[in-house]
Design a protein around this motif. Structure first.
Motif, PDB file in Angstrom:
ATOM      1  N   MET A  42      13.632   1.972  19.070  1.00 34.22           N
ATOM      2  CA  MET A  42      14.469   1.417  18.000  1.00 34.22           C
ATOM      3  C   MET A  42      14.210  -0.059  17.747  1.00 34.22           C
ATOM      4  SD  MET A  42      18.631   1.751  17.677  1.00 34.22           S
ATOM      5  CE  MET A  42      18.648   3.493  17.208  1.00 34.22           C
ATOM      6  N   GLN A  43      13.480  -0.736  18.620  1.00 32.34           N
ATOM      7  CA  GLN A  43      13.399  -2.185  18.512  1.00 32.34           C
ATOM      8  C   GLN A  43      12.635  -2.658  17.281  1.00 32.34           C
ATOM      9  OE1 GLN A  43      14.313  -3.396  23.115  1.00 32.34           O
ATOM     10  NE2 GLN A  43      12.202  -3.611  22.445  1.00 32.34           N
ATOM     11  N   HIS A  44      11.619  -1.912  16.839  1.00 31.59           N
ATOM     12  CA  HIS A  44      10.998  -2.242  15.558  1.00 31.59           C
ATOM     13  C   HIS A  44      11.980  -1.961  14.414  1.00 31.59           C
ATOM     14  CE1 HIS A  44       7.249  -2.743  17.729  1.00 31.59           C
ATOM     15  NE2 HIS A  44       6.628  -3.080  16.608  1.00 31.59           N
ATOM     16  N   GLY A  45      12.884  -1.024  14.640  1.00 27.79           N
ATOM     17  CA  GLY A  45      13.924  -0.750  13.656  1.00 27.79           C
ATOM     18  C   GLY A  45      14.882  -1.906  13.488  1.00 27.79           C
ATOM     19  N   PHE A  46      15.179  -2.604  14.591  1.00 28.08           N
ATOM     20  CA  PHE A  46      16.003  -3.807  14.474  1.00 28.08           C
ATOM     21  C   PHE A  46      15.320  -4.811  13.545  1.00 28.08           C
ATOM     22  CE2 PHE A  46      17.451  -3.027  19.140  1.00 28.08           C
ATOM     23  CZ  PHE A  46      18.359  -2.069  18.712  1.00 28.08           C
ATOM     24  N   ALA A  47      13.999  -4.926  13.684  1.00 21.12           N
ATOM     25  CA  ALA A  47      13.230  -5.847  12.850  1.00 21.12           C
ATOM     26  C   ALA A  47      13.251  -5.411  11.388  1.00 21.12           C
ATOM     27  CB  ALA A  47      11.791  -5.934  13.354  1.00 21.12           C
ATOM     28  N   SER A  48      13.072  -4.112  11.159  1.00 27.20           N
ATOM     29  CA  SER A  48      13.084  -3.595   9.790  1.00 27.20           C
ATOM     30  C   SER A  48      14.436  -3.839   9.129  1.00 27.20           C
ATOM     31  CB  SER A  48      12.757  -2.100   9.808  1.00 27.20           C
ATOM     32  OG  SER A  48      12.577  -1.605   8.509  1.00 27.20           O
ATOM     33  N   ARG A  49      15.495  -3.510   9.850  1.00 27.13           N
ATOM     34  CA  ARG A  49      16.861  -3.714   9.337  1.00 27.13           C
ATOM     35  C   ARG A  49      17.137  -5.188   9.082  1.00 27.13           C
ATOM     36  NH1 ARG A  49      21.674  -2.491  13.427  1.00 27.13           N
ATOM     37  NH2 ARG A  49      20.629  -4.257  14.431  1.00 27.13           N
TER      38      ARG A  49
END
Length: 485
Positions: free
Chosen positions: A223-230
């Motif tokens: 999920m950590q790249h998802g934090f970046a995307s969000r």
């Protein structure tokens, strides 16, 4: 459409690099991007969507979906592989988590970041959020241009922070480089002026996070790249509304992005602000974003390829029960990132991040395929026997390269060894034709053949699409199948 060349960014004496980058992003147009770069972007997008569909219904993705959808309201933005929509921040977070869900997505080979997991979820969510409310639909040309904007921004931030050194000191590099990439991409998609792009970059970077200790057992590594995307989506919509961000985020000393994230750096100088704008419009970082062929952490791939080469050349490798030792040599960053053995029982995350586990899979099974990570296959006793034989070590001469070596010793004293300069995917790279083959193989059984064909057709002809949200969003919204069941 003409091919053209994007105007190179120039920094006058004393001009903050953040200003220069923001001005370049504002001026980027489809016509200023070379044809081969636009084409490359389309194949990267296709590869990212393959990974998203594959990852959408994996057990950890389902848990993420259930948690996020329980606390978010209704929205307009597609949740890939689910017949649902959510608000843009939530959709970007989940769709990125799906792309990273099986560790089969792309990576920049010098400033490690999984570009499509950051960029595509962000701009897809923004395109769908804008549908029906903007002056015109978001076109395929807009989508490609935004993708390129993100691909050119994230790696340069990575270079400024020391590239792979961020992994060495314990940051999840792509999650740190990614917020700027997402903000750049969404800002370009929404056609923001340079001043607001700078605000978006500042607000995205202040949200950056990602600890590499996530790789050992957690689901949150996905999920950590998802934090970046969000973060990029949130920051850009704040900027669009006139909410001001940190100015000169890449130039500030006190509390600045580059200064703070390199406090633990072991090199001098610790950071390199000049890399932010180096080669903009002349050197295309998207060329260094490579697709992966194994569902494993990128630093394991060269070791796996070394084992594969030994298996192809030496029939004795099939007698793996007679092996007494396997030595794997690698650069420091690879050693720090993957040169550890998981604890028993291994989680899927730990298995995919560990070089000893990857070696065991290739030695025992002779291949790396998704089914090997099913619950019944993950902790086979024969794998643990081989894992115990693997010794990883840092080789100073291999630092700052992708090169790795493998030395296999058998009980009769025979030794087989090899060294490769890089894995397949890095050098030689995966061709566009091979990306297409990967797309078809990865999505086989995950979605219907008809839907597979339609998505492929849309993405590879994206420049002709007038409304990305209306066409692509609908195709991605249908259910996907969990291949591990």
């Amino acid at each position: 459409m003409t091919s053209g060349t994007a105007p190179p960014a120039t920094t006058t004496t004393g001009t903050p690099v953040t200003h220069t980058l923001s001005n370049w992003l504002e001026g980027l147009t489809p016509e200023s991007i070379p044809v081969e770069i636009r084409e490359r972007a389309q194949y990267l997008i296709l590869d990212g969507l393959a990974c998203a569909l594959l990852g959408a219904k994996l057990p950890w993705s389902v848990k993420a979906h259930d948690a996020i959808s329980a606390i978010e309201g209704e929205g307009k933005c597609t949740v890939i592989g689910w017949n649902e929509t959510l608000p843009p921040n939530a959709a970007a977070l989940l769709n990125s988590t799906f792309i990273q869900g099986f560790d089969l997505d792309d990576i920049h080979i010098e400033a490690p970041m999984h570009a499509m997991s950051v960029i595509v979820p962000a701009i897809l969510a923004a395109a769908e959020q804008e549908q029906g409310s903007s002056t015109r639909p978001i076109s395929g040309k807009d989508f490609i241009t935004a993708t390129v904007a993100g691909c050119e921004t994230g790696p340069r931030v990575g270079y400024a922070l020391g590239g792979t050194h961020m992994l060495t000191i314990g940051w999840h590099s792509g999650a740190i480089f990614g917020p700027a990439a997402s903000a750049a991409a969404v800002s370009k998609l929404l056609n923001l002026p340079a001043a607001q792009i700078e605000d978006a970059l500042g607000m995205a970077c202040t949200q950056a996070c990602g600890l590499m200790s996530a790789q050992f057992e957690s689901m949150v590594k996905r999920m950590q790249h998802g934090f970046a995307s969000r973060s990029g989506v949130l920051a850009t919509y704040l900027a669009k509304q006139g909410f001001t961000g940190i100015k000169e985020i890449f130039d500030r000393e006190y509390g600045g992005f580059l200064k703070m994230f390199t406090l633990g750096a072991e090199t001098e100088p610790k950071y390199h602000p000049e890399e932010i704008c180096k080669g903009l419009g002349e050197v295309w970082q998207i060329k260094k974003i490579k697709q992966k062929l194994h569902a494993l952490c990128a630093v394991t791939h060269c070791t796996v390829d070394c084992v594969r080469e030994l298996q192809a050349k030496h029939p004795k490798m099939s007698e793996w029960k007679k092996i007494v030792k396997i030595e794997a040599g690698m650069a420091r960053a690879a050693m720090k990132k993957g040169g550890w053995a998981p604890e028993k029982p291994a989680t899927v995350t730990a298995a995919q991040m560990s070089i000893p586990y990857a070696v065991a899979l290739q030695v025992v099974d002779g291949e790396i395929v998704p089914g090997q990570f099913a619950p019944s296959m993950l902790n086979r006793e024969e794998l643990w026997k081989v894992i115990d034989l693997v010794e990883c070590r840092e080789v100073k001469e291999l630092d700052n390269t992708w090169a790795q070596s493998v030395k296999v010793t058998f009980e009769d004293g025979e030794v087989l060894e090899t060294l490769l300069k890089a894995p397949k995917g890095v050098h030689p790279g995966v061709t566009n034709e091979e990306v297409l083959e990967k797309w078809r193989a990865v999505t086989k059984g995950v979605i219907s053949e008809e839907r597979q064909r339609k998505i492929e057709e849309v993405v590879l002809n994206l420049e002709e699409v007038e409304d990305v949200a209306g066409v692509l969003g609908e195709l991605l919204r249908g259910d996907a199948v969990n291949v591990l069941e």
